[in-house]
Design an enzyme around this catalytic site. Structure first.
Site, mmCIF file in Angstrom:
data_model
loop_
_atom_site.group_PDB
_atom_site.id
_atom_site.type_symbol
_atom_site.label_atom_id
_atom_site.label_comp_id
_atom_site.label_asym_id
_atom_site.label_seq_id
_atom_site.Cartn_x
_atom_site.Cartn_y
_atom_site.Cartn_z
ATOM 1 N N TYR A 212 0.835 -1.214 0.000
ATOM 2 C CA TYR A 212 0.000 0.000 0.000
ATOM 3 C C TYR A 212 0.866 1.259 0.000
ATOM 4 O O TYR A 212 0.634 2.198 -0.791
ATOM 5 C CB TYR A 212 -0.897 -0.042 1.230
ATOM 6 C CG TYR A 212 -1.735 1.179 1.495
ATOM 7 C CD1 TYR A 212 -2.881 1.431 0.753
ATOM 8 C CD2 TYR A 212 -1.403 2.067 2.517
ATOM 9 C CE1 TYR A 212 -3.673 2.553 1.007
ATOM 10 C CE2 TYR A 212 -2.177 3.178 2.785
ATOM 11 C CZ TYR A 212 -3.316 3.416 2.029
ATOM 12 O OH TYR A 212 -4.084 4.525 2.297
ATOM 13 N N LYS B 216 1.060 4.124 -2.887
ATOM 14 C CA LYS B 216 0.685 5.495 -2.566
ATOM 15 C C LYS B 216 1.842 6.468 -2.812
ATOM 16 O O LYS B 216 1.626 7.634 -3.175
ATOM 17 C CB LYS B 216 0.215 5.586 -1.117
ATOM 18 C CG LYS B 216 -1.146 4.930 -0.867
ATOM 19 C CD LYS B 216 -2.242 5.568 -1.682
ATOM 20 C CE LYS B 216 -3.630 5.125 -1.261
ATOM 21 N NZ LYS B 216 -4.679 5.711 -2.128
#
Length: 305
Positions: free
Chosen positions: A170, A174
Protein backbone atom coordinates in the site's frame (compact mmCIF):
# COMPACT_ATOMS: atom_id res chain seq x y z
CA UNK A 1 -24.77 28.33 -7.25
CA UNK A 2 -21.69 26.57 -5.88
CA UNK A 3 -18.01 26.81 -6.77
CA UNK A 4 -18.35 23.75 -9.03
CA UNK A 5 -21.70 24.64 -10.57
CA UNK A 6 -22.19 22.72 -13.83
CA UNK A 7 -18.85 20.94 -13.68
CA UNK A 8 -18.75 17.23 -14.47
CA UNK A 9 -16.88 15.17 -11.88
CA UNK A 10 -15.83 11.53 -11.65
CA UNK A 11 -15.12 10.18 -8.16
CA UNK A 12 -13.77 6.63 -7.96
CA UNK A 13 -14.43 4.53 -4.88
CA UNK A 14 -17.30 6.88 -4.08
CA UNK A 15 -19.68 4.41 -2.46
CA UNK A 16 -18.36 4.75 1.06
CA UNK A 17 -16.02 6.68 3.31
CA UNK A 18 -13.99 9.57 1.95
CA UNK A 19 -15.07 8.97 -1.65
CA UNK A 20 -18.72 9.16 -0.68
CA UNK A 21 -18.13 12.48 1.07
CA UNK A 22 -16.34 13.81 -2.02
CA UNK A 23 -19.29 12.89 -4.23
CA UNK A 24 -21.80 14.51 -1.88
CA UNK A 25 -19.68 17.63 -1.45
CA UNK A 26 -19.20 18.13 -5.19
CA UNK A 27 -22.93 17.68 -5.77
CA UNK A 28 -23.68 20.21 -3.02
CA UNK A 29 -21.51 22.70 -4.91
CA UNK A 30 -23.46 22.18 -8.12
CA UNK A 31 -21.41 19.50 -9.88
CA UNK A 32 -22.78 16.58 -11.86
CA UNK A 33 -21.17 13.47 -10.41
CA UNK A 34 -20.30 10.06 -11.81
CA UNK A 35 -20.24 7.86 -8.70
CA UNK A 36 -17.89 4.96 -9.33
CA UNK A 37 -17.73 2.02 -6.94
CA UNK A 38 -17.38 -1.76 -7.27
CA UNK A 39 -19.03 -2.43 -3.92
CA UNK A 40 -16.06 -4.49 -2.77
CA UNK A 41 -14.91 -5.18 0.79
CA UNK A 42 -11.81 -3.58 2.30
CA UNK A 43 -9.71 -6.43 0.84
CA UNK A 44 -11.15 -5.95 -2.64
CA UNK A 45 -13.41 -9.03 -2.55
CA UNK A 46 -16.94 -8.83 -3.94
CA UNK A 47 -19.39 -8.55 -1.03
CA UNK A 48 -22.51 -8.17 -3.15
CA UNK A 49 -23.24 -4.63 -2.05
CA UNK A 50 -24.09 -1.59 -4.18
CA UNK A 51 -23.28 1.51 -2.11
CA UNK A 52 -22.99 3.74 -5.19
CA UNK A 53 -26.75 3.45 -5.63
CA UNK A 54 -27.29 4.90 -2.17
CA UNK A 55 -24.96 7.82 -2.87
CA UNK A 56 -26.66 8.64 -6.15
CA UNK A 57 -30.07 8.44 -4.48
CA UNK A 58 -28.90 10.80 -1.75
CA UNK A 59 -27.58 13.30 -4.29
CA UNK A 60 -30.78 13.18 -6.32
CA UNK A 61 -32.92 13.55 -3.21
CA UNK A 62 -31.07 16.79 -2.48
CA UNK A 63 -31.79 18.05 -5.99
CA UNK A 64 -28.44 17.18 -7.55
CA UNK A 65 -27.43 15.14 -10.58
CA UNK A 66 -25.49 11.88 -10.38
CA UNK A 67 -25.09 8.58 -12.17
CA UNK A 68 -23.74 5.19 -11.10
CA UNK A 69 -20.66 3.50 -12.54
CA UNK A 70 -19.61 0.05 -11.34
CA UNK A 71 -16.47 -0.43 -13.43
CA UNK A 72 -13.14 -1.78 -12.20
CA UNK A 73 -10.95 1.30 -12.54
CA UNK A 74 -7.76 -0.80 -12.63
CA UNK A 75 -9.06 -2.29 -15.89
CA UNK A 76 -7.89 -0.36 -18.97
CA UNK A 77 -11.22 -0.80 -20.73
CA UNK A 78 -13.19 -0.21 -17.53
CA UNK A 79 -11.40 3.10 -17.00
CA UNK A 80 -12.02 4.13 -20.61
CA UNK A 81 -15.73 3.34 -20.27
CA UNK A 82 -15.89 5.36 -17.04
CA UNK A 83 -14.56 8.48 -18.76
CA UNK A 84 -16.79 7.91 -21.78
CA UNK A 85 -19.85 7.56 -19.56
CA UNK A 86 -19.22 11.01 -18.10
CA UNK A 87 -18.88 12.51 -21.58
CA UNK A 88 -21.92 10.70 -22.97
CA UNK A 89 -24.13 11.44 -19.96
CA UNK A 90 -23.21 15.02 -19.20
CA UNK A 91 -21.51 16.25 -22.37
CA UNK A 92 -17.99 16.45 -21.03
CA UNK A 93 -15.64 15.95 -18.10
CA UNK A 94 -13.94 18.53 -15.90
CA UNK A 95 -12.67 16.76 -12.80
CA UNK A 96 -11.26 13.32 -12.03
CA UNK A 97 -10.95 12.36 -8.37
CA UNK A 98 -8.99 9.12 -8.02
CA UNK A 99 -9.87 7.63 -4.66
CA UNK A 100 -10.60 3.89 -4.99
CA UNK A 101 -8.46 1.29 -3.24
CA UNK A 102 -8.26 -1.51 -0.70
CA UNK A 103 -5.80 -3.15 1.70
CA UNK A 104 -3.99 -6.47 1.99
CA UNK A 105 -1.70 -5.72 4.94
CA UNK A 106 1.31 -7.93 5.64
CA UNK A 107 4.93 -7.50 6.64
CA UNK A 108 7.12 -7.56 3.52
CA UNK A 109 8.77 -10.85 4.43
CA UNK A 110 5.38 -12.57 4.69
CA UNK A 111 3.62 -10.91 1.77
CA UNK A 112 2.56 -13.05 -1.17
CA UNK A 113 2.95 -12.08 -4.81
CA UNK A 114 -0.83 -11.82 -5.11
CA UNK A 115 -1.08 -9.50 -2.09
CA UNK A 116 1.57 -7.26 -3.61
CA UNK A 117 0.06 -7.28 -7.10
CA UNK A 118 -3.56 -6.75 -6.06
CA UNK A 119 -2.87 -3.70 -3.91
CA UNK A 120 -0.36 -2.00 -6.19
CA UNK A 121 -2.64 -2.61 -9.16
CA UNK A 122 -5.83 -1.18 -7.67
CA UNK A 123 -4.10 1.87 -6.25
CA UNK A 124 -1.40 2.73 -8.77
CA UNK A 125 -2.82 1.42 -12.05
CA UNK A 126 -6.28 2.31 -10.73
CA UNK A 127 -5.11 5.92 -10.64
CA UNK A 128 -3.23 5.88 -13.93
CA UNK A 129 -5.84 4.19 -16.11
CA UNK A 130 -8.65 6.72 -15.51
CA UNK A 131 -6.09 9.54 -15.65
CA UNK A 132 -4.77 8.34 -19.01
CA UNK A 133 -8.20 8.24 -20.62
CA UNK A 134 -9.34 11.51 -19.06
CA UNK A 135 -6.14 13.26 -20.14
CA UNK A 136 -6.54 11.96 -23.69
CA UNK A 137 -10.04 13.45 -23.78
CA UNK A 138 -8.85 16.79 -22.41
CA UNK A 139 -5.92 16.94 -24.83
CA UNK A 140 -8.26 16.30 -27.77
CA UNK A 141 -10.63 19.00 -26.52
CA UNK A 142 -7.76 21.46 -26.18
CA UNK A 143 -6.47 20.74 -29.69
CA UNK A 144 -10.01 21.18 -31.04
CA UNK A 145 -10.18 24.66 -29.54
CA UNK A 146 -12.42 23.61 -26.65
CA UNK A 147 -10.05 23.69 -23.67
CA UNK A 148 -11.52 22.79 -20.29
CA UNK A 149 -10.37 23.85 -16.84
CA UNK A 150 -9.47 20.23 -16.14
CA UNK A 151 -8.53 19.01 -12.69
CA UNK A 152 -7.08 15.75 -11.37
CA UNK A 153 -7.08 15.08 -7.63
CA UNK A 154 -5.27 11.90 -6.63
CA UNK A 155 -5.31 10.14 -3.27
CA UNK A 156 -1.96 9.35 -1.73
CA UNK A 157 -1.50 8.62 1.98
CA UNK A 158 0.73 9.37 4.93
CA UNK A 159 1.89 5.80 4.43
CA UNK A 160 2.98 6.71 0.91
CA UNK A 161 4.79 9.84 2.04
CA UNK A 162 6.55 8.44 5.10
CA UNK A 163 6.11 4.64 5.06
CA UNK A 164 4.00 2.38 7.26
CA UNK A 165 5.14 -0.85 8.90
CA UNK A 166 3.06 -3.79 7.68
CA UNK A 167 1.76 -1.93 4.64
CA UNK A 168 4.64 -2.13 2.18
CA UNK A 169 2.44 -2.81 -0.84
CA UNK A 170 0.00 0.00 0.00
CA UNK A 171 2.74 2.48 0.97
CA UNK A 172 4.70 1.81 -2.20
CA UNK A 173 1.64 2.31 -4.39
CA UNK A 174 0.68 5.49 -2.57
CA UNK A 175 4.24 6.83 -2.95
CA UNK A 176 3.94 6.16 -6.66
CA UNK A 177 0.68 8.08 -6.75
CA UNK A 178 2.36 11.14 -5.25
CA UNK A 179 5.02 11.09 -7.96
CA UNK A 180 2.43 10.34 -10.65
CA UNK A 181 0.71 13.54 -9.57
CA UNK A 182 3.87 15.60 -9.97
CA UNK A 183 4.58 13.95 -13.34
CA UNK A 184 1.04 14.65 -14.55
CA UNK A 185 1.24 18.29 -13.54
CA UNK A 186 4.45 18.74 -15.52
CA UNK A 187 3.33 16.91 -18.65
CA UNK A 188 -0.27 18.14 -18.88
CA UNK A 189 0.15 21.82 -18.02
CA UNK A 190 0.03 22.84 -21.68
CA UNK A 191 -3.47 21.40 -22.02
CA UNK A 192 -4.90 23.32 -19.06
CA UNK A 193 -4.85 20.27 -16.78
CA UNK A 194 -3.82 20.64 -13.15
CA UNK A 195 -2.97 17.68 -10.93
CA UNK A 196 -2.73 17.62 -7.15
CA UNK A 197 -2.85 14.93 -4.47
CA UNK A 198 -4.14 14.61 -0.94
CA UNK A 199 -2.94 12.41 1.89
CA UNK A 200 -6.05 12.19 4.09
CA UNK A 201 -6.45 11.03 7.67
CA UNK A 202 -10.03 10.10 8.51
CA UNK A 203 -12.31 7.40 9.87
CA UNK A 204 -12.95 4.84 7.11
CA UNK A 205 -13.38 1.09 6.82
CA UNK A 206 -9.66 0.78 6.14
CA UNK A 207 -8.48 2.79 9.13
CA UNK A 208 -10.94 1.31 11.63
CA UNK A 209 -10.06 -2.23 10.55
CA UNK A 210 -6.42 -1.71 11.50
CA UNK A 211 -6.88 -2.88 15.10
CA UNK A 212 -8.59 -1.85 18.33
CA UNK A 213 -6.04 0.85 19.08
CA UNK A 214 -6.55 2.60 15.77
CA UNK A 215 -10.33 2.16 15.96
CA UNK A 216 -10.43 3.85 19.37
CA UNK A 217 -8.35 6.79 18.07
CA UNK A 218 -10.77 7.18 15.17
CA UNK A 219 -13.97 7.03 17.22
CA UNK A 220 -16.20 10.15 17.26
CA UNK A 221 -15.84 12.23 20.45
CA UNK A 222 -18.54 11.41 22.97
CA UNK A 223 -18.84 15.02 24.16
CA UNK A 224 -20.08 16.26 20.80
CA UNK A 225 -16.96 18.34 20.10
CA UNK A 226 -15.38 18.66 16.66
CA UNK A 227 -14.96 15.23 15.09
CA UNK A 228 -11.51 15.53 13.54
CA UNK A 229 -11.72 12.05 12.02
CA UNK A 230 -14.98 12.63 10.17
CA UNK A 231 -14.20 11.84 6.50
CA UNK A 232 -16.33 14.83 5.46
CA UNK A 233 -13.50 17.08 6.70
CA UNK A 234 -11.32 15.99 3.79
CA UNK A 235 -13.70 16.94 0.99
CA UNK A 236 -13.69 20.78 1.10
CA UNK A 237 -10.09 20.92 -0.12
CA UNK A 238 -10.80 18.34 -2.83
CA UNK A 239 -13.83 20.32 -4.03
CA UNK A 240 -11.81 23.53 -4.13
CA UNK A 241 -9.00 21.80 -6.03
CA UNK A 242 -11.65 20.62 -8.48
CA UNK A 243 -13.00 24.11 -9.05
CA UNK A 244 -11.88 26.64 -11.65
CA UNK A 245 -10.56 28.79 -8.81
CA UNK A 246 -7.60 26.43 -8.23
CA UNK A 247 -6.01 26.90 -11.66
CA UNK A 248 -2.72 28.22 -10.27
CA UNK A 249 -2.18 25.20 -7.98
CA UNK A 250 -0.67 22.10 -9.52
CA UNK A 251 1.88 19.40 -8.74
CA UNK A 252 1.35 19.67 -4.99
CA UNK A 253 0.57 17.18 -2.24
CA UNK A 254 -1.52 18.13 0.79
CA UNK A 255 -2.06 16.29 4.06
CA UNK A 256 -5.62 16.78 5.30
CA UNK A 257 -6.78 15.87 8.80
CA UNK A 258 -9.69 17.43 10.65
CA UNK A 259 -9.46 21.16 10.11
CA UNK A 260 -5.75 21.05 9.29
CA UNK A 261 -4.26 21.33 5.79
CA UNK A 262 -0.50 20.83 5.39
CA UNK A 263 1.63 21.21 2.27
CA UNK A 264 4.00 18.24 1.92
CA UNK A 265 7.18 18.60 -0.09
CA UNK A 266 8.61 15.49 -1.74
CA UNK A 267 12.21 14.58 -2.31
CA UNK A 268 14.43 17.66 -2.15
CA UNK A 269 18.20 17.99 -2.32
CA UNK A 270 19.80 18.64 1.06
CA UNK A 271 23.54 18.81 1.92
CA UNK A 272 26.04 17.88 -0.77
CA UNK A 273 29.77 17.80 -1.31
CA UNK A 274 31.51 17.72 -4.68
CA UNK A 275 35.09 16.45 -4.82
CA UNK A 276 35.38 17.29 -8.48
CA UNK A 277 36.81 13.83 -9.10
CA UNK A 278 35.97 10.18 -8.49
CA UNK A 279 35.58 9.28 -4.82
CA UNK A 280 37.58 6.56 -3.18
CA UNK A 281 35.15 4.35 -1.20
CA UNK A 282 37.12 4.82 2.02
CA UNK A 283 36.87 8.62 1.75
CA UNK A 284 33.09 8.46 1.89
CA UNK A 285 33.19 7.04 5.41
CA UNK A 286 33.68 10.58 6.70
CA UNK A 287 31.78 12.41 3.97
CA UNK A 288 28.41 10.65 4.30
CA UNK A 289 28.04 11.20 8.09
CA UNK A 290 28.89 14.87 7.58
CA UNK A 291 26.26 15.23 4.85
CA UNK A 292 23.64 13.49 6.99
CA UNK A 293 24.46 15.74 9.96
CA UNK A 294 23.84 18.80 7.76
CA UNK A 295 20.55 17.46 6.34
CA UNK A 296 17.04 17.30 7.86
CA UNK A 297 16.07 14.13 9.72
CA UNK A 298 13.52 12.02 7.82
CA UNK A 299 9.96 11.82 9.15
CA UNK A 300 9.61 8.56 11.13
CA UNK A 301 7.88 5.64 9.44
CA UNK A 302 4.42 4.95 10.87
CA UNK A 303 4.59 2.04 13.29
CA UNK A 304 8.39 1.94 13.42
CA UNK A 305 10.06 1.34 16.78
Amino acid sequence: MGICDGRVVIVTGAGRGIGREHALAFAAEGAKVVVNDLGAGIDGQDVGEHPAEQVVAEIEAAGGEAVINGNDISSWDGAAELVQQAVDTYGGLDVLVNNAGFLRDKMLVGMSEEEWDKVTTVHLKGHYAPLRHAAAYWRAESKAGRPRAARVINTSSGAGLFGSVGQGNYATAKAGIALLTIQTAAEMKGYGITANAIAPAARTRMTTSAGEGMASQMAPPEDGSFDAMDPANVSPLVVWLGSEASGDVTGRVFEVEGGKVTVCDGWQRAASEDKGAKWDPAELGSVVPRLLADSPEPVPVYGAR
